[in-house]
Design a protein around this motif. Structure first.
Motif, short mmCIF file in Angstrom:
data_model
loop_
_atom_site.label_atom_id
_atom_site.label_comp_id
_atom_site.label_asym_id
_atom_site.label_seq_id
_atom_site.Cartn_x
_atom_site.Cartn_y
_atom_site.Cartn_z
N LYS A 130 4.10 6.38 -12.34
CA LYS A 130 3.02 6.17 -11.47
C LYS A 130 2.92 4.60 -11.26
O LYS A 130 2.54 4.14 -12.05
CB LYS A 130 1.97 6.80 -11.23
N LEU A 175 0.91 -1.23 0.12
CA LEU A 175 -0.02 0.05 0.12
C LEU A 175 0.97 1.30 0.00
O LEU A 175 0.47 2.25 -0.74
CB LEU A 175 -0.91 0.02 1.22
N TRP A 182 3.17 0.24 -14.82
CA TRP A 182 4.19 1.18 -14.71
C TRP A 182 5.08 0.96 -15.92
O TRP A 182 5.15 -0.08 -16.45
CB TRP A 182 4.95 1.19 -13.46
N ILE A 191 2.52 1.59 -3.94
CA ILE A 191 1.59 1.40 -5.00
C ILE A 191 0.22 1.74 -4.93
O ILE A 191 -0.27 1.42 -3.77
CB ILE A 191 1.49 -0.33 -5.71
N ASP A 192 -0.34 2.45 -5.60
CA ASP A 192 -1.59 2.98 -5.70
C ASP A 192 -2.61 1.74 -6.06
O ASP A 192 -2.74 1.04 -7.22
CB ASP A 192 -1.87 3.98 -6.82
N THR A 193 -3.28 1.14 -5.02
CA THR A 193 -4.22 0.12 -5.19
C THR A 193 -5.71 0.36 -5.40
O THR A 193 -6.40 -0.72 -5.20
CB THR A 193 -3.86 -1.00 -4.15
N SER A 194 -6.07 1.44 -5.56
CA SER A 194 -7.51 1.96 -5.70
C SER A 194 -8.22 1.29 -6.69
O SER A 194 -9.28 1.13 -6.34
CB SER A 194 -7.41 3.40 -5.68
N ARG A 233 0.86 1.63 -10.18
CA ARG A 233 -0.70 1.16 -9.91
C ARG A 233 -0.77 -0.16 -10.12
O ARG A 233 -0.01 -1.03 -10.75
CB ARG A 233 -1.72 2.13 -11.06
#
Length: 461
Positions: free
Chosen positions: A356, A233, A366, A236-239, A358
């Motif tokens: 970024k 978390l 990426w 990395i953007d895990t949204s 992701r």
């Protein structure tokens, strides 16, 4: 996973009747240099306790030198010439050790004169190499150059990396997670031949074993899982991925790592997308994360791809992660560039700082960083084994999905022809740095046909 040090036996040699004082001066110079190259990767075993000034020039010392090197289980031998040398001593040790051997001697400062005799080093190495050949010794050579030169440092560095490849391949254990995806006939490999030709062992592990181990890790919800989940978390953007999916990916990664270590495997080949229903999540991120842990895994149960990754890891001496990419599309504007891509298994450590990170639907997204890249592929056809190799660099290009890098070659048309007519598939391995000469030399020791991307092969229409 840390790599073992390369154990290098060093047996300097001199001609019996030439100056010991001068030989020792030469020996002290080159020993100081080699001890400064990759000191954390190489363990040097000398013969200072066996021979006068640690220099081999008497045949009756050969058995003791061989005994010491065997007891130390050396991976390679270096026989630097302090002067003309004694070929019977140098070849006598090398023939019994049967390990990769390096020949070199420092460039002589001057020819013979009426006042004094020179060292005749180059002359002696020509003689020694012939005897090495007669004794069936396979050797490498750094051309006759000064001890303090970049040529010597670079040559010694390259030899250590060659030895690392040979040692890795000949002791390799590959975790084979599942069967190949049904449509992928291209990744078929001969496990028996890999074992008999190279000593490569394939260890079958079911994807069900990963799922079962991951289930237990999730149920235990221990500190290791929690810390690793929080680490993901933070990086990395895990949204765009459900939290429970991210947790399972973390558990699957830990499970896969445990299974590899328990089976003493340093690389793997994963069934990947066709096993997703069994594992419960895409395996892509696990592959990237384990590459950073020193346990690279190929996609689509590509066993030859796994060997390719092992070779690349050995070349870098474990200092940087490697990646396995699909050859996909030509660059829309650069005729010499190609997109090296995969749906999300590239290691995070190679990410471009400006890209970024992701996680989208459980798959990484990426671009990789800029820099020099060596591309290679270990593959076979009709019982013959090949090693394709070439160098290029990462360049700018359009953004895309998954993990990727735009790779520029010197002449992509020639590369493409090589890859199309050679026994290769859509997968190639990549590592940052320039290592083509290491690949070429390692291929010679391993009995592979080196396929140089810089040389024209079969022409296209």
């Amino acid at each position: 996973m840390a790599m073992d040090k390369i154990r290098l036996g060093v047996a300097p040699t001199k001609r019996a009747f030439l100056s010991m004082e001068e030989a020792k001066r030469q020996k002290d110079k080159f020993m100081a240099v080699i001890r400064s190259i990759l000191p954390d990767k190489v363990e040097i075993i000398d013969i200072d306790d066996l021979c006068e000034n640690g220099i081999l020039f008497q045949t009756d010392k050969i058995p003791a030198v061989v005994e010491k090197f065997r007891a130390a289980n050396i991976d390679a031998l270096f026989t630097p010439h302090c002067d003309f040398g004694e070929e019977q001593c140098a070849a006598g040790v090398a023939a019994q050790m049967k390990v990769p051997t390096l020949l070199w001697g420092a460039r002589d400062e001057r020819p013979n004169t009426d006042v004094g005799r020179g060292r005749d080093t180059q002359c002696g190495m020509f003689a020694c190499s012939k005897v090495m050949r007669r004794f069936g010794v396979q050797y490498s050579y750094i051309w006759n150059c000064e001890t303090e030169s970049e040529d010597f440092r670079n040559g010694f560095d390259a030899f250590i990396r060659v030895v690392s490849v040979i040692k890795t391949v000949r002791t390799l254990r590959v975790a084979k997670f599942g069967a190949r995806p049904v449509p992928f006939m291209s990744v078929m490999a001969n496990e028996a031949e890999l074992a008999t030709k190279f000593g490569i062992t394939t260890v079958p592990i079911s994807p069900t074993a990963i799922a079962k181990r991951a289930d237990q890790i999730l149920a235990d919800n221990g500190e290791e899982l929690q810390n690793y989940y929080n680490d993901i978390l933070a990086r990395i953007d895990t949204s765009a991925t459900q939290p429970e999916q991210v947790q399972r990916i973390a558990a699957v990664t830990l499970a896969t790592k445990q299974l590899m270590l328990e089976n003493r495997c340093s690389v793997g080949a994963m069934e990947c997308w066709s096993a997703t229903p069994i594992i419960g999540v895409p395996i892509c991120m696990t592959l990237g994360e384990l590459a950073d842990a020193g346990l690279p895994i190929s996609c689509e149960t590509d066993l030859n791809g796994a060997v390719t990754l092992a070779i690349l890891r050995a070349i870098t001496l474990g200092d940087e992660a490697e990646f396995l990419a699909d050859l996909t599309i030509r660059h829309p504007e650069n005729d010499n560039a190609e997109l090296l891509w995969h749906c999300g298994p590239f290691p995070y450590s190679l990410k471009d700082p400006d890209s970024k990170a992701r996680l989208v639907g459980g798959q990484e997204r990426w671009a990789l960083k800029k820099g020099d890249i060596t591309v290679t592929r270990f593959d076979d056809i009709d019982g013959e084994y090949y090693l394709f190799g070439g160098e290029g660099k990462a360049v700018d290009g359009p953004e895309t999905t998954g993990t990727y890098v735009w790779f520029e070659a010197d002449n992509w048309k020639r590369w493409e022809e090589k890859l199309m007519f050679g026994p290769y598939i859509h997968h190639v391995g990549g590592a940052y740095g320039k290592y083509k000469k290491v690949l070429r030399e390692a291929a010679r020791y391993l009995g592979l046909k080196f396929d140089d991307a810089s040389e024209q092969g079969t022409y296209s229409l």
